[in-house]
Write a protein that holds these residues in place. Sequence first.
Motif, PDB file in Angstrom:
ATOM      1  N   SER A 238      15.540 -21.607  36.080  1.00  0.00           N
ATOM      2  CA  SER A 238      15.754 -21.079  37.550  1.00  0.00           C
ATOM      3  C   SER A 238      16.805 -21.498  38.184  1.00  0.00           C
ATOM      4  O   SER A 238      17.590 -22.788  38.264  1.00  0.00           O
ATOM      5  CB  SER A 238      14.358 -21.637  38.450  1.00  0.00           C
ATOM      6  OG  SER A 238      13.355 -20.911  38.190  1.00  0.00           O
TER       7      SER A 238
ATOM      8  N   ASN B 140      18.134 -21.287  41.614  1.00  0.00           N
ATOM      9  CA  ASN B 140      17.743 -20.675  42.943  1.00  0.00           C
ATOM     10  C   ASN B 140      17.964 -21.516  44.184  1.00  0.00           C
ATOM     11  O   ASN B 140      17.208 -21.451  45.134  1.00  0.00           O
ATOM     12  CB  ASN B 140      16.077 -20.101  42.957  1.00  0.00           C
ATOM     13  CG  ASN B 140      15.373 -21.246  42.192  1.00  0.00           C
ATOM     14  OD1 ASN B 140      15.752 -22.218  42.338  1.00  0.00           O
ATOM     15  ND2 ASN B 140      14.126 -20.870  42.124  1.00  0.00           N
ATOM     16  N   THR B 141      18.525 -22.702  44.090  1.00  0.00           N
ATOM     17  CA  THR B 141      19.007 -23.490  45.092  1.00  0.00           C
ATOM     18  C   THR B 141      20.191 -23.187  45.836  1.00  0.00           C
ATOM     19  O   THR B 141      21.238 -23.093  44.909  1.00  0.00           O
ATOM     20  CB  THR B 141      19.026 -25.056  44.581  1.00  0.00           C
ATOM     21  OG1 THR B 141      17.879 -25.486  43.843  1.00  0.00           O
ATOM     22  CG2 THR B 141      19.490 -25.964  45.543  1.00  0.00           C
ATOM     23  N   ALA B 142      20.206 -22.733  47.052  1.00  0.00           N
ATOM     24  CA  ALA B 142      21.297 -22.226  47.836  1.00  0.00           C
ATOM     25  C   ALA B 142      22.394 -23.357  47.908  1.00  0.00           C
ATOM     26  O   ALA B 142      21.988 -24.272  48.032  1.00  0.00           O
ATOM     27  CB  ALA B 142      20.737 -21.628  49.358  1.00  0.00           C
TER      28      ALA B 142
ATOM     29  N   PHE C  79      23.968 -19.714  44.025  1.00  0.00           N
ATOM     30  CA  PHE C  79      22.822 -20.483  43.948  1.00  0.00           C
ATOM     31  C   PHE C  79      22.860 -21.503  42.686  1.00  0.00           C
ATOM     32  O   PHE C  79      23.925 -20.933  41.660  1.00  0.00           O
ATOM     33  CB  PHE C  79      21.641 -19.657  43.600  1.00  0.00           C
ATOM     34  CG  PHE C  79      21.254 -18.733  45.105  1.00  0.00           C
ATOM     35  CD1 PHE C  79      20.391 -19.065  45.611  1.00  0.00           C
ATOM     36  CD2 PHE C  79      22.087 -17.484  44.997  1.00  0.00           C
ATOM     37  CE1 PHE C  79      20.163 -18.472  46.712  1.00  0.00           C
ATOM     38  CE2 PHE C  79      21.717 -16.864  46.173  1.00  0.00           C
ATOM     39  CZ  PHE C  79      20.644 -17.087  47.079  1.00  0.00           C
TER      40      PHE C  79
ATOM     41  N   GLY D 235      21.171 -24.293  39.653  1.00  0.00           N
ATOM     42  CA  GLY D 235      19.870 -24.789  39.002  1.00  0.00           C
ATOM     43  C   GLY D 235      20.269 -26.102  38.085  1.00  0.00           C
ATOM     44  O   GLY D 235      21.198 -25.740  37.201  1.00  0.00           O
TER      45      GLY D 235
ATOM     46  N   THR E 200      20.433 -11.360  34.506  1.00  0.00           N
ATOM     47  CA  THR E 200      21.179 -11.990  35.520  1.00  0.00           C
ATOM     48  C   THR E 200      21.816 -13.169  34.964  1.00  0.00           C
ATOM     49  O   THR E 200      22.965 -13.397  35.229  1.00  0.00           O
ATOM     50  CB  THR E 200      20.273 -12.370  36.875  1.00  0.00           C
ATOM     51  OG1 THR E 200      19.718 -11.038  37.132  1.00  0.00           O
ATOM     52  CG2 THR E 200      20.963 -12.738  37.755  1.00  0.00           C
TER      53      THR E 200
ATOM     54  N   TRP F 245      25.308 -22.201  37.596  1.00  0.00           N
ATOM     55  CA  TRP F 245      25.350 -21.132  38.979  1.00  0.00           C
ATOM     56  C   TRP F 245      25.576 -19.985  39.038  1.00  0.00           C
ATOM     57  O   TRP F 245      25.810 -19.262  37.904  1.00  0.00           O
ATOM     58  CB  TRP F 245      26.431 -21.917  39.716  1.00  0.00           C
ATOM     59  CG  TRP F 245      27.860 -21.565  39.164  1.00  0.00           C
ATOM     60  CD1 TRP F 245      28.535 -22.636  38.230  1.00  0.00           C
ATOM     61  CD2 TRP F 245      28.661 -20.636  39.133  1.00  0.00           C
ATOM     62  NE1 TRP F 245      29.785 -22.042  37.807  1.00  0.00           N
ATOM     63  CE2 TRP F 245      29.813 -20.663  38.273  1.00  0.00           C
ATOM     64  CE3 TRP F 245      28.557 -19.132  39.683  1.00  0.00           C
ATOM     65  CZ2 TRP F 245      30.805 -19.756  37.844  1.00  0.00           C
ATOM     66  CZ3 TRP F 245      29.707 -18.222  39.468  1.00  0.00           C
ATOM     67  CH2 TRP F 245      30.871 -18.537  38.673  1.00  0.00           C
ATOM     68  N   SER F 246      24.955 -19.128  40.069  1.00  0.00           N
ATOM     69  CA  SER F 246      25.033 -17.601  39.731  1.00  0.00           C
ATOM     70  C   SER F 246      25.104 -17.220  41.128  1.00  0.00           C
ATOM     71  O   SER F 246      24.471 -17.588  42.352  1.00  0.00           O
ATOM     72  CB  SER F 246      23.750 -17.165  39.191  1.00  0.00           C
ATOM     73  OG  SER F 246      23.503 -15.655  39.269  1.00  0.00           O
TER      74      SER F 246
ATOM     75  N   SER G 246      20.284 -15.225  43.144  1.00  0.00           N
ATOM     76  CA  SER G 246      19.077 -16.069  42.850  1.00  0.00           C
ATOM     77  C   SER G 246      18.564 -15.510  41.712  1.00  0.00           C
ATOM     78  O   SER G 246      18.273 -14.472  41.468  1.00  0.00           O
ATOM     79  CB  SER G 246      18.447 -16.247  44.023  1.00  0.00           C
ATOM     80  OG  SER G 246      17.459 -17.118  43.730  1.00  0.00           O
ATOM     81  N   VAL G 247      17.990 -16.383  40.443  1.00  0.00           N
ATOM     82  CA  VAL G 247      17.454 -16.240  39.665  1.00  0.00           C
ATOM     83  C   VAL G 247      16.187 -17.191  39.384  1.00  0.00           C
ATOM     84  O   VAL G 247      16.375 -18.230  39.508  1.00  0.00           O
ATOM     85  CB  VAL G 247      18.164 -16.422  38.235  1.00  0.00           C
ATOM     86  CG1 VAL G 247      17.262 -16.175  36.896  1.00  0.00           C
ATOM     87  CG2 VAL G 247      19.333 -15.982  38.391  1.00  0.00           C
ATOM     88  N   THR G 248      14.981 -16.676  39.306  1.00  0.00           N
ATOM     89  CA  THR G 248      13.855 -17.436  38.983  1.00  0.00           C
ATOM     90  C   THR G 248      13.349 -17.242  37.447  1.00  0.00           C
ATOM     91  O   THR G 248      13.128 -16.037  37.059  1.00  0.00           O
ATOM     92  CB  THR G 248      12.789 -17.053  40.055  1.00  0.00           C
ATOM     93  OG1 THR G 248      13.111 -17.275  41.388  1.00  0.00           O
ATOM     94  CG2 THR G 248      11.341 -17.813  39.648  1.00  0.00           C
TER      95      THR G 248
END
Length: 135
Positions: A45, A47-49, A54, A56, A84, A111-112, A115-117
Amino acid sequence: GSVGQTAGLPTGAVIESGSNANGSYIRYADGTQICFHRAQLVAISINTASGSVFRGNVGNFYFPAAFSQVVAVSGTVMGSQNATIRNSAGFLKTRQGSSVAEADWVGVTLWSAPSVTGVTSEVTQLSLMAFGRWF
């Protein structure tokens, strides 16, 4: 055979290579060392802004041979079943041991922009390389 040193002077072989569960390495008699590590991760994941992107943290990875000094660490996403991650994720070394006793690992964050879960069935493969000195 093994490369070695006594009081900073090379002894033994000119080149040594080997591998273990943490990857593979090459040691040169002049003290240069290069380590390689491939990691297969599941359900990442990101998905942390963090500003407009984001991040992870995906883990800490140990090198296959001890360093006395790490000069550089690089990494890349070799492939992912998550489109993604495959198309937009980037690699960032975030943490590393600060003493000689801790110079044998690296922390990795991806990083991306979107957001990716992570999904349990999705595998992502990372390739890491570290360059430095073994004495």
